[in-house]
Design a protein around this motif. Structure first.
Motif, PDB file in Angstrom:
ATOM      1  N   VAL A 139      12.090 124.335  57.101  1.00 47.71           N
ATOM      2  CA  VAL A 139      10.830 123.966  57.769  1.00 47.71           C
ATOM      3  C   VAL A 139      10.971 122.565  58.353  1.00 47.71           C
ATOM      4  CG1 VAL A 139       8.355 123.630  57.491  1.00 47.71           C
ATOM      5  CG2 VAL A 139       9.514 125.426  56.187  1.00 47.71           C
ATOM      6  N   SER A 140      10.957 122.491  59.663  1.00 50.08           N
ATOM      7  CA  SER A 140      11.129 121.218  60.355  1.00 50.08           C
ATOM      8  C   SER A 140       9.912 120.313  60.173  1.00 50.08           C
ATOM      9  CB  SER A 140      11.362 121.464  61.844  1.00 50.08           C
ATOM     10  OG  SER A 140      11.188 120.276  62.581  1.00 50.08           O
ATOM     11  N   GLN A 141      10.192 119.033  59.980  1.00 52.46           N
ATOM     12  CA  GLN A 141       9.160 118.010  59.919  1.00 52.46           C
ATOM     13  C   GLN A 141       9.219 117.139  61.182  1.00 52.46           C
ATOM     14  OE1 GLN A 141       7.054 117.762  56.644  1.00 52.46           O
ATOM     15  NE2 GLN A 141       7.811 119.777  57.249  1.00 52.46           N
ATOM     16  N   ASP A 142       9.595 117.750  62.293  1.00 54.29           N
ATOM     17  CA  ASP A 142       9.712 117.016  63.550  1.00 54.29           C
ATOM     18  C   ASP A 142       8.362 116.635  64.119  1.00 54.29           C
ATOM     19  OD1 ASP A 142      12.492 116.837  65.184  1.00 54.29           O
ATOM     20  OD2 ASP A 142      12.591 118.408  63.672  1.00 54.29           O
ATOM     21  N   PHE A 143       8.316 115.465  64.769  1.00 56.07           N
ATOM     22  CA  PHE A 143       7.106 115.043  65.463  1.00 56.07           C
ATOM     23  C   PHE A 143       6.943 115.821  66.760  1.00 56.07           C
ATOM     24  CE2 PHE A 143       8.970 111.267  63.347  1.00 56.07           C
ATOM     25  CZ  PHE A 143       8.063 111.177  62.303  1.00 56.07           C
ATOM     26  N   GLU A 144       8.058 116.331  67.300  1.00 55.58           N
ATOM     27  CA  GLU A 144       8.042 117.122  68.527  1.00 55.58           C
ATOM     28  C   GLU A 144       8.622 118.499  68.218  1.00 55.58           C
ATOM     29  OE1 GLU A 144       9.164 114.891  72.216  1.00 55.58           O
ATOM     30  OE2 GLU A 144       9.844 113.402  70.758  1.00 55.58           O
ATOM     31  N   PRO A 145       7.803 119.446  67.773  1.00 58.86           N
ATOM     32  CA  PRO A 145       8.284 120.772  67.362  1.00 58.86           C
ATOM     33  C   PRO A 145       9.069 121.510  68.440  1.00 58.86           C
ATOM     34  CG  PRO A 145       6.003 120.457  66.683  1.00 58.86           C
ATOM     35  CD  PRO A 145       6.335 119.312  67.590  1.00 58.86           C
ATOM     36  N   ALA A 146       8.829 121.182  69.715  1.00 57.68           N
ATOM     37  CA  ALA A 146       9.520 121.877  70.801  1.00 57.68           C
ATOM     38  C   ALA A 146      11.026 121.635  70.774  1.00 57.68           C
ATOM     39  CB  ALA A 146       8.950 121.430  72.145  1.00 57.68           C
ATOM     40  N   LYS A 147      11.476 120.636  70.041  1.00 56.17           N
ATOM     41  CA  LYS A 147      12.907 120.333  69.970  1.00 56.17           C
ATOM     42  C   LYS A 147      13.655 121.245  69.005  1.00 56.17           C
ATOM     43  CE  LYS A 147      12.678 115.395  71.119  1.00 56.17           C
ATOM     44  NZ  LYS A 147      13.024 114.026  70.648  1.00 56.17           N
TER      45      LYS A 147
END
Length: 213
Positions: A139-147
């Motif tokens: 599960v990604s904790q990215d600020f920009e999920p599109a990446k």
């Protein structure tokens, strides 16, 4: 009043993000030092965002890391898996309860976290090896999920679905830095959590994962 609540929420989110980044930076500190040393020796500065070549062990060529025992935390054993939602590639909301009935290995990571990126291929190899016996949920904790999806495609991670948590709720509720990996048994109860980078394709990792039933 509405403006004050909004400001408080924004500040809280920034504090959480700073904690996640800080934890990941501590993990990748030696790499940053290696980059600086290499630049001093060669006179060539590293490219922006580039990371140093991982140190490897002479025997296996695997990324050098702290011993697994030093990163293993069993203090939360028996706790129920969080009910927080995350999103799959189709935009559908999912929870860990969707995978109940088989052990789940939850990995919290981000594309900007060097140790996270380094261990992703080993998680993909683990998912391929375990097949139906274990569900590996990254599960990604990215600020920009599109990446996230493009990263999976470029890295050729074929066995890991690109789940995202755009609210960074998992890192907040579980109080962990990245990367963090938590094993849940088939009833959704925590077995242990690993804090930091690991080689998930190793025999040592297989023995730990076998603790879940």
């Amino acid at each position: 009043m509405a403006l004050e609540l909004c400001l408080r929420s924004t500040i809280a989110l920034l504090l959480v993000a700073a904690g996640l980044i800080g934890g990941c930076d501590r993990q990748s500190g030696p790499e940053r030092q290696a980059e600086a040393a290499n630049a001093a020796a060669t006179g060539v500065a590293p490219a922006p965002g580039a990371s140093a070549t991982p140190a490897t062990t002479a025997a296996s060529g695997s990324p050098a890391a702290a011993p697994m025992a030093d990163k293993l935390d069993r203090s939360h054993k028996g706790e129920a898996a969080p009910t927080l939602p995350f999103t799959d590639a189709a935009g559908k909301k999912r929870t860990l309860a969707d995978f109940r009935g088989k052990p789940v290995l939850l990995n919290l990571w981000a594309t900007w976290c060097a140790p996270c990126v380094k261990e992703m291929p080993t998680l993909d190899a683990l998912a391929a090896r375990e097949g139906e016996r274990l569900q590996v949920v990254t599960v990604s904790q990215d600020f920009e999920p599109a990446k996230v999806a493009p990263f999976f495609e470029k890295a050729q991670l074929h066995k890991l679905p690109p789940f995202v948590d755009s609210d960074l709720a998992f890192g907040t509720q579980l109080g962990v830095n990245l990367p963090a990996t938590i094993l849940y048994d088939s009833r959704g109860r925590e077995v242990w959590r690993m804090l930091g980078e690991n080689d998930w394709a190793s025999e040592a990792a297989a023995k730990l994962i076998a603790e879940a039933r």
